[in-house]
Design an enzyme around this catalytic site. Structure first.
Site, mmCIF file in Angstrom:
data_model
loop_
_atom_site.group_PDB
_atom_site.id
_atom_site.type_symbol
_atom_site.label_atom_id
_atom_site.label_comp_id
_atom_site.label_asym_id
_atom_site.label_seq_id
_atom_site.Cartn_x
_atom_site.Cartn_y
_atom_site.Cartn_z
ATOM 1 N N LYS A 189 0.840 -1.219 0.000
ATOM 2 C CA LYS A 189 0.000 0.000 0.000
ATOM 3 C C LYS A 189 0.869 1.261 0.000
ATOM 4 O O LYS A 189 0.670 2.172 -0.797
ATOM 5 C CB LYS A 189 -0.923 0.038 1.239
ATOM 6 N N ARG A 194 -10.335 0.745 7.468
ATOM 7 C CA ARG A 194 -10.056 -0.678 7.747
ATOM 8 C C ARG A 194 -11.235 -1.379 8.384
ATOM 9 O O ARG A 194 -11.160 -2.581 8.661
ATOM 10 C CB ARG A 194 -8.883 -0.808 8.711
ATOM 11 N N ARG A 225 11.892 -5.221 5.058
ATOM 12 C CA ARG A 225 11.520 -3.810 4.860
ATOM 13 C C ARG A 225 12.405 -2.877 5.688
ATOM 14 O O ARG A 225 12.682 -3.122 6.855
ATOM 15 C CB ARG A 225 10.067 -3.574 5.254
ATOM 16 N N ARG A 257 10.771 -1.102 11.381
ATOM 17 C CA ARG A 257 9.647 -0.785 12.272
ATOM 18 C C ARG A 257 9.537 -1.760 13.431
ATOM 19 O O ARG A 257 9.808 -2.946 13.273
ATOM 20 C CB ARG A 257 8.344 -0.823 11.460
ATOM 21 N N ARG A 285 -1.322 -8.776 13.026
ATOM 22 C CA ARG A 285 -1.788 -7.777 12.052
ATOM 23 C C ARG A 285 -2.561 -8.447 10.913
ATOM 24 O O ARG A 285 -3.599 -7.952 10.476
ATOM 25 C CB ARG A 285 -0.596 -6.988 11.482
HETATM 26 P P1 AP5 Z 1 4.816 -1.514 1.928
HETATM 27 O O1 AP5 Z 1 4.561 -0.697 0.712
HETATM 28 O O2 AP5 Z 1 5.481 -0.877 3.097
HETATM 29 O O3 AP5 Z 1 3.462 -2.256 2.360
HETATM 30 P P2 AP5 Z 1 2.202 -1.724 3.193
HETATM 31 O O4 AP5 Z 1 1.010 -2.422 2.631
HETATM 32 O O5 AP5 Z 1 2.183 -0.232 3.235
HETATM 33 O O6 AP5 Z 1 2.572 -2.357 4.587
HETATM 34 P P3 AP5 Z 1 2.345 -1.867 6.073
HETATM 35 O O7 AP5 Z 1 3.031 -2.889 6.919
HETATM 36 O O8 AP5 Z 1 2.731 -0.436 6.262
HETATM 37 O O9 AP5 Z 1 0.804 -2.008 6.226
HETATM 38 P P4 AP5 Z 1 0.053 -2.140 7.554
HETATM 39 O O10 AP5 Z 1 -1.351 -2.005 7.093
HETATM 40 O O11 AP5 Z 1 0.372 -3.345 8.347
HETATM 41 O O12 AP5 Z 1 0.671 -0.954 8.423
HETATM 42 P P5 AP5 Z 1 0.227 0.547 8.664
HETATM 43 O O13 AP5 Z 1 1.445 1.342 8.792
HETATM 44 O O14 AP5 Z 1 -0.810 0.973 7.703
HETATM 45 O O15 AP5 Z 1 5.643 -2.803 1.459
HETATM 46 C C1 AP5 Z 1 6.145 -3.736 2.392
HETATM 47 C C2 AP5 Z 1 7.554 -4.197 1.956
HETATM 48 O O16 AP5 Z 1 7.421 -4.952 0.753
HETATM 49 C C3 AP5 Z 1 8.524 -3.040 1.649
HETATM 50 O O17 AP5 Z 1 9.818 -3.407 2.054
HETATM 51 C C4 AP5 Z 1 8.455 -2.893 0.131
HETATM 52 O O18 AP5 Z 1 9.677 -2.414 -0.415
HETATM 53 C C5 AP5 Z 1 8.162 -4.316 -0.308
HETATM 54 N N1 AP5 Z 1 7.308 -4.354 -1.487
HETATM 55 C C6 AP5 Z 1 6.258 -3.517 -1.793
HETATM 56 N N2 AP5 Z 1 5.698 -3.882 -2.954
HETATM 57 C C7 AP5 Z 1 6.385 -4.972 -3.376
HETATM 58 C C8 AP5 Z 1 6.256 -5.825 -4.521
HETATM 59 N N3 AP5 Z 1 5.322 -5.574 -5.472
HETATM 60 N N4 AP5 Z 1 7.122 -6.866 -4.634
HETATM 61 C C9 AP5 Z 1 8.082 -7.107 -3.689
HETATM 62 N N5 AP5 Z 1 8.251 -6.331 -2.595
HETATM 63 C C10 AP5 Z 1 7.406 -5.287 -2.437
HETATM 64 O O19 AP5 Z 1 -0.477 0.413 10.099
HETATM 65 C C11 AP5 Z 1 0.275 0.067 11.241
HETATM 66 C C12 AP5 Z 1 -0.638 -0.058 12.450
HETATM 67 O O20 AP5 Z 1 -1.330 1.196 12.684
HETATM 68 C C13 AP5 Z 1 -1.778 -1.080 12.321
HETATM 69 O O21 AP5 Z 1 -1.329 -2.380 12.667
HETATM 70 C C14 AP5 Z 1 -2.799 -0.520 13.315
HETATM 71 O O22 AP5 Z 1 -2.416 -0.820 14.638
HETATM 72 C C15 AP5 Z 1 -2.663 0.983 13.127
HETATM 73 N N6 AP5 Z 1 -3.581 1.521 12.100
HETATM 74 C C16 AP5 Z 1 -3.219 2.035 10.882
HETATM 75 N N7 AP5 Z 1 -4.306 2.435 10.215
HETATM 76 C C17 AP5 Z 1 -5.368 2.171 11.004
HETATM 77 C C18 AP5 Z 1 -6.775 2.340 10.851
HETATM 78 N N8 AP5 Z 1 -7.296 2.853 9.728
HETATM 79 N N9 AP5 Z 1 -7.581 1.957 11.875
HETATM 80 C C19 AP5 Z 1 -7.070 1.454 13.017
HETATM 81 N N10 AP5 Z 1 -5.742 1.239 13.220
HETATM 82 C C20 AP5 Z 1 -4.906 1.612 12.219
#
Ligand code: AP5
Length: 214
Positions: free
Chosen positions: A13, A88, A127, A155, A166
Site C-alpha cells: 500500500k 479498515r 523492509r 519498524r 496484524r
Molecule cells: P509496503 O509498501 O510498506 O506495504 P504496506 O502495505 O504499506 O505495509 P504496512 O506494513 O505499512 O501495512 P500495515 O497495514 O500493516 O501498516 P500501517 O502502517 O498501515 O511494502 C512492504 C515491503 O514490501 C517493503 O519493504 C516494500 O519495499 C516491499 N514491497 C512492496 N511492494 C512490493 C512488490 N510488489 N514486490 C516485492 N516487494 C514489495 O499500520 C500500522 C498499524 O497502525 C496497524 O497495525 C494498526 O495498529 C494501526 N492503524 C493504521 N491504520 C489504522 C486504521 N485505519 N484503523 C485502526 N488502526 C490503524
C-alpha cells in the site's frame, strides 16, 4: 481525485501510494504513519495508541476517524488525496463517506492490493524505511543505495509475531469494507505480487479507464 488504498500488511500500500502521490500530485494520508508519528512525539494520543500498534491491533475507530477528518479538512488545496490504510473497518468507511459528503466530495475508487499471506512475511522482514525521505525499501526486492544503508530503520511492529496478529486483524475486519466499495462499483482489485513498477502500471491503467475529473 480521491482514492482509498486497501490491502493486507506489507501488500505494498505504502509503496504504491507514494508512486500515485507523485504521479497525480495527491496528498498522501497514511494512518499508520500518522499514528507512528504521534507515538514518536509521545503526545497524549501517542501514549494511547502505543499498545495497539505494538500488538498489531486496530486503534479504535473514533480516534482514527478524528485524525483523518482533521487532515481532510486541511486537504482542500491539494489536487486530491490518497488514503493509505484507511478505512479498515465498515464504521471507518461509513464515517469517511459522511466526512466527504460534508465537504462536497466523494471517493472515486478503492484500490485493493491482493497478496497471499505467504508472501508478506518475507516482505516484512526485509523492509527498511529512510527516516530522512520517508522512502520505503526492501533489502532484496527494492534495494536501497549502499550509501544510505546506515541510516535505514526497521519498524517495531515488523516482527513475525506482531505480523501474525496484524494479518489476523486484517482478515477479520476487511471483508465488509471491500463489499462496501464493490457494491458501489468503486472497487479496483489488483494482483500485488508482481514487481512494484508492474503493479503501479496496472493501477494507472485501471484508473485511466475511469475518466475521473478533479
Ligand atoms: P509496503 O509498501 O510498506 O506495504 P504496506 O502495505 O504499506 O505495509 P504496512 O506494513 O505499512 O501495512 P500495515 O497495514 O500493516 O501498516 P500501517 O502502517 O498501515 O511494502 C512492504 C515491503 O514490501 C517493503 O519493504 C516494500 O519495499 C516491499 N514491497 C512492496 N511492494 C512490493 C512488490 N510488489 N514486490 C516485492 N516487494 C514489495 O499500520 C500500522 C498499524 O497502525 C496497524 O497495525 C494498526 O495498529 C494501526 N492503524 C493504521 N491504520 C489504522 C486504521 N485505519 N484503523 C485502526 N488502526 C490503524
Amino acid at each position: 481525485m480521491r482514492l482509498v488504498m486497501i490491502g493486507a500488511p506489507a501488500s505494498g500500500k505504502g509503496t504504491q501510494a507514494h508512486k500515485l502521490t507523485r504521479h497525480f500530485e495527491l496528498d498522501h494520508i497514511s494512518t499508520g504513519e500518522m499514528l507512528r508519528a504521534e507515538e514518536a512525539k509521545r503526545s497524549e494520543l501517542g501514549m494511547v495508541v502505543e499498545s495497539y500498534l505494538k500488538h498489531g491491533q486496530l486503534v479504535p475507530d473514533s480516534l482514527v476517524v478524528r485524525l483523518v477528518g482533521e487532515r481532510l479538512i486541511h486537504n482542500h488545496l491539494a489536487q486530491g488525496v490518497i488514503l493509505d490504510g484507511f478505512p479498515r473497518t465498515l464504521n471507518q468507511a461509513l464515517a469517511l463517506d459522511k466526512a466527504l459528503q460534508e465537504l462536497g466530495q466523494v471517493i472515486d475508487a478503492a484500490l485493493l492490493i491482493e497478496v497471499p499471506d505467504s508472501a508478506v512475511l518475507e516482505r516484512i522482514t526485509g523492509r527498511r524505511a529512510d527516516p530522512e525521505t520517508g522512502r520505503i525499501y526492501h533489502l532484496k526486492f527494492s534495494p536501497p543505495p549502499p550509501e544510505i544503508l546506515h541510516r535505514l530503520v526497521q519498524r517495531d511492529d515488523d516482527t513475525t509475531e506482531v505480523m501474525q496478529a496484524r494479518l489476523g486483524t486484517y482478515h477479520e475486519r476487511i471483508a465488509p469494507v471491500v463489499d462496501h466499495y464493490r457494491n458501489r462499483r468503486l472497487l479496483i482489485a489488483v494482483d500485488g505480487t508482481p514487481a512494484p513498477e508492474e503493479v503501479f502500471q496496472e493501477l494507472l491503467g485501471r484508473l485511466s479507464s475511469l475518466n475521473i475529473r478533479g
